[in-house]
Design an enzyme around this catalytic site. Structure first.
Site, short mmCIF file in Angstrom:
data_model
loop_
_atom_site.label_atom_id
_atom_site.label_comp_id
_atom_site.label_asym_id
_atom_site.label_seq_id
_atom_site.Cartn_x
_atom_site.Cartn_y
_atom_site.Cartn_z
N CYS A 10 0.87 -1.00 -0.01
CA CYS A 10 0.11 -0.15 0.22
C CYS A 10 0.61 1.01 -0.10
CB CYS A 10 -0.92 -0.05 0.83
SG CYS A 10 0.11 0.24 2.95
N CYS A 13 3.03 1.95 3.16
CA CYS A 13 4.00 0.98 2.93
C CYS A 13 5.39 1.17 2.07
CB CYS A 13 3.59 -0.66 3.15
SG CYS A 13 2.37 -0.89 4.09
#
Length: 77
Positions: A10, A13
């Protein structure tokens, strides 16, 4: 030093991985940085929220993007 960035890919991340890489580069340290995306491996660290940062087997951050200062304090100990 072994650093793992745990996350499924994501944007949070990805940002965490970028911050970790920048912090290590600025500190001038040698570290192996690995991105872990496998959910079973992530759960194996007892982490159920991402992004997470693991340094030398110790979970340092879970569920938030750490600041570069936080990362540097962890790696310079």
């Amino acid at each position: 030093m072994d650093i793992k960035v745990l996350g499924t890919g994501c944007p949070k991340c990805q940002q965490t991985e970028k911050i970790v890489k920048e912090a290590v580069a600025e500190a001038g340290l040698e570290a192996r940085i690995e991105k872990v995306t496998d959910t079973l491996e992530i759960a194996g660290y007892g982490v159920f929220g991402t992004p997470a940062v693991v340094i030398d087997g110790e979970v340092k951050s879970v569920g938030k993007i750490p600041s570069k200062n936080d990362v540097q304090s962890w790696i310079l100990k």
